[in-house]
Write an enzyme that holds these catalytic residues in place. Structure first.
Site, PDB file in Angstrom:
ATOM      1  N   SER A 145       0.851  -1.200   0.000  1.00 11.78           N
ATOM      2  CA  SER A 145       0.000   0.000   0.000  1.00 11.78           C
ATOM      3  C   SER A 145       0.879   1.240   0.000  1.00 11.78           C
ATOM      4  CB  SER A 145      -0.861  -0.018   1.268  1.00 11.78           C
ATOM      5  OG  SER A 145      -1.493   1.227   1.481  1.00 11.78           O
ATOM      6  N   TYR A 158      -3.632  -0.497   9.977  1.00  8.39           N
ATOM      7  CA  TYR A 158      -3.438  -0.749   8.544  1.00  8.39           C
ATOM      8  C   TYR A 158      -2.029  -0.310   8.131  1.00  8.39           C
ATOM      9  CZ  TYR A 158      -4.558  -0.726   3.508  1.00  8.39           C
ATOM     10  OH  TYR A 158      -4.578  -0.953   2.151  1.00  8.39           O
TER      11      TYR A 158
HETATM   12  P1  NAP Z   1     -11.749  -4.803  -1.325  1.00  8.86           P
HETATM   13  O1  NAP Z   1     -12.642  -4.699  -2.487  1.00  8.86           O
HETATM   14  O2  NAP Z   1     -12.246  -4.444   0.037  1.00  8.86           O
HETATM   15  O3  NAP Z   1     -11.078  -6.234  -1.319  1.00  8.86           O
HETATM   16  C1  NAP Z   1     -10.565  -6.850  -0.153  1.00  8.86           C
HETATM   17  C2  NAP Z   1     -10.681  -8.332  -0.332  1.00  8.86           C
HETATM   18  O4  NAP Z   1     -10.223  -8.988   0.860  1.00  8.86           O
HETATM   19  C3  NAP Z   1     -12.116  -8.757  -0.552  1.00  8.86           C
HETATM   20  O5  NAP Z   1     -12.159  -9.830  -1.438  1.00  8.86           O
HETATM   21  C4  NAP Z   1     -12.514  -9.184   0.839  1.00  8.86           C
HETATM   22  O6  NAP Z   1     -13.604 -10.052   0.889  1.00  8.86           O
HETATM   23  C5  NAP Z   1     -11.252  -9.889   1.246  1.00  8.86           C
HETATM   24  N1  NAP Z   1     -11.292 -10.181   2.670  1.00  8.86           N
HETATM   25  C6  NAP Z   1     -11.394  -9.309   3.685  1.00  8.86           C
HETATM   26  N2  NAP Z   1     -11.474  -9.973   4.855  1.00  8.86           N
HETATM   27  C7  NAP Z   1     -11.441 -11.302   4.538  1.00  8.86           C
HETATM   28  C8  NAP Z   1     -11.483 -12.487   5.302  1.00  8.86           C
HETATM   29  N3  NAP Z   1     -11.598 -12.466   6.642  1.00  8.86           N
HETATM   30  N4  NAP Z   1     -11.409 -13.678   4.656  1.00  8.86           N
HETATM   31  C9  NAP Z   1     -11.301 -13.719   3.306  1.00  8.86           C
HETATM   32  N5  NAP Z   1     -11.261 -12.629   2.540  1.00  8.86           N
HETATM   33  C10 NAP Z   1     -11.322 -11.434   3.144  1.00  8.86           C
HETATM   34  O7  NAP Z   1     -10.540  -3.804  -1.548  1.00  8.86           O
HETATM   35  P2  NAP Z   1      -9.303  -3.862  -2.548  1.00  8.86           P
HETATM   36  O8  NAP Z   1      -8.904  -2.471  -2.746  1.00  8.86           O
HETATM   37  O9  NAP Z   1      -9.575  -4.727  -3.712  1.00  8.86           O
HETATM   38  O10 NAP Z   1      -8.212  -4.542  -1.598  1.00  8.86           O
HETATM   39  C11 NAP Z   1      -7.358  -5.563  -2.026  1.00  8.86           C
HETATM   40  C12 NAP Z   1      -5.993  -5.350  -1.378  1.00  8.86           C
HETATM   41  O11 NAP Z   1      -5.441  -4.137  -1.877  1.00  8.86           O
HETATM   42  C13 NAP Z   1      -6.040  -5.208   0.144  1.00  8.86           C
HETATM   43  O12 NAP Z   1      -4.936  -5.865   0.716  1.00  8.86           O
HETATM   44  C14 NAP Z   1      -5.917  -3.716   0.334  1.00  8.86           C
HETATM   45  O13 NAP Z   1      -5.376  -3.381   1.574  1.00  8.86           O
HETATM   46  C15 NAP Z   1      -4.976  -3.378  -0.797  1.00  8.86           C
HETATM   47  N6  NAP Z   1      -4.935  -1.981  -1.183  1.00  8.86           N
HETATM   48  C16 NAP Z   1      -6.033  -1.344  -1.678  1.00  8.86           C
HETATM   49  C17 NAP Z   1      -5.917  -0.011  -2.040  1.00  8.86           C
HETATM   50  C18 NAP Z   1      -7.072   0.765  -2.583  1.00  8.86           C
HETATM   51  O14 NAP Z   1      -6.934   1.988  -2.742  1.00  8.86           O
HETATM   52  N7  NAP Z   1      -8.196   0.173  -2.897  1.00  8.86           N
HETATM   53  C19 NAP Z   1      -4.714   0.659  -1.917  1.00  8.86           C
HETATM   54  C20 NAP Z   1      -3.626  -0.025  -1.420  1.00  8.86           C
HETATM   55  C21 NAP Z   1      -3.740  -1.337  -1.066  1.00  8.86           C
HETATM   56  P3  NAP Z   1     -15.090  -9.456   1.182  1.00  8.86           P
HETATM   57  O15 NAP Z   1     -15.565  -8.876  -0.107  1.00  8.86           O
HETATM   58  O16 NAP Z   1     -15.828 -10.661   1.628  1.00  8.86           O
HETATM   59  O17 NAP Z   1     -14.952  -8.419   2.271  1.00  8.86           O
END
Ligand code: NAP
Length: 253
Positions: A145, A158
């Site tokens: 991140s 986080y």
């Molecule tokens: P997201 O749509 O919230 O995706 C997060 C994923 O993790 C979802 O599939 C979620 O499942 C899953 N998850 C959460 N808790 C879980 C659990 N207990 N067991 C299994 N799966 C679980 O957001 P995203 O942006 O795609 O995030 C993906 C990664 O990118 C994360 O590590 C996040 O920190 C990182 N990231 C995102 C951003 C951004 O700006 N979006 C920036 C930097 C890093 P559910 O749908 O069931 O909750």
């Protein structure tokens, strides 16, 4: 040089958090690059499965809650029931809890650290054990991140966990590069997914963020596909322990 070095044909990739957002984008990218994809999620990945079917790819779903490391042996077992070997592991699943640092509870701290940091390490270790045994190597891609570099605001657990992801990536590369395992990370900038829904609905924070992104827009899951394929492919054979920012220039500011 041949573009074939970016092909994932014949490889199997396991991606956590496969039902939505960046994880879903990575699954689709890998299917398009020719890999068999295994998606791990705590709920149905039907939308991901449909997108992969549309590109005639192969997709298997493993339903598992990654809030605790105890689920890891089940994931490894199910993955090997589906495919003889897993070649690529993407630690994508993660959560964020926004709260003033003064009010963070131990329960919230532990839940963020468990999935974002502890599961990342031990899921990597579980597959690396197999790769050490068969000597054929593998690829691990961790999703870091901007808060692997910065402190952020109201997200201390986080920030701690994502700083750890960058540290784990370097630490494991030092030990496992000689086993032909490439472990690297992608640090997405501000991407339009569920993770940032609260930020994007706060007009003031959204404007502050957008005005700092040189590219002038939020990123999308499509934006990290190239880096994800590169780090999973032969093209990155000599890339070890590095975190690639895909951030529209955020860190350059
Ligand atoms: P997201 O749509 O919230 O995706 C997060 C994923 O993790 C979802 O599939 C979620 O499942 C899953 N998850 C959460 N808790 C879980 C659990 N207990 N067991 C299994 N799966 C679980 O957001 P995203 O942006 O795609 O995030 C993906 C990664 O990118 C994360 O590590 C996040 O920190 C990182 N990231 C995102 C951003 C951004 O700006 N979006 C920036 C930097 C890093 P559910 O749908 O069931 O909750």
């Amino acid at each position: 040089m041949s573009l074939n070095m970016f092909s994932l044909k014949g490889k199997t990739a396991l991606v956590t958090g496969a039902n939505t957002g960046l994880g879903q984008g990575i699954c689709v990218a890998y299917a398009q690059a020719g890999a068999n994809v295994i998606g791990v999620a705590r709920r149905s990945c039907q939308e991901t499965a449909d997108k992969i079917a549309a590109v005639s790819g192969s997709f298997t779903e493993i339903i598992a809650d990654l809030s605790d490391v105890s689920v890891i042996p089940y994931i490894v077992e199910e993955a090997h029931k589906a495919h003889e070997r897993v070649d690529i592991v993407v630690n994508n699943a993660g959560i964020i809890k926004r709260c003033d640092a003064i009010d963070v509870t131990m329960e919230d701290w532990d839940s963020v650290i468990n999935i974002n940091e502890k599961v990342v390490f031990f899921l990597s270790q579980a597959f690396a054990k197999r790769w050490h045994e068969d000597g054929k190597g593998g690829k691990i891609i961790n999703i870091a991140s901007m808060l692997s570099y910065q402190g952020g605001i109201r997200v201390p657990a986080y920030a701690a966990s994502k700083s750890a992801v960058m540290g784990i990536t370097k630490a494991l590369a030092n030990e496992w590069a000689s086993h032909n395992i490439n472990i690297n990370a992608i640090a997405p900038g501000y991407m339009a997914t569920n993770n940032t829904a609260n930020l994007r609905s706060d007009d003031q924070r959204s404007d502050e963020i957008l005005s700092r992104i040189p590219a002038g827009r939020w990123g999308t899951p499509d934006d990290i596909m190239g880096a994800a394929i590169f780090l999973a492919s032969d093209a990155s054979a000599y890339v070890n322990g590095f975190t690639i920012a895909v951030d529209g220039g955020w860190l350059a500011r």
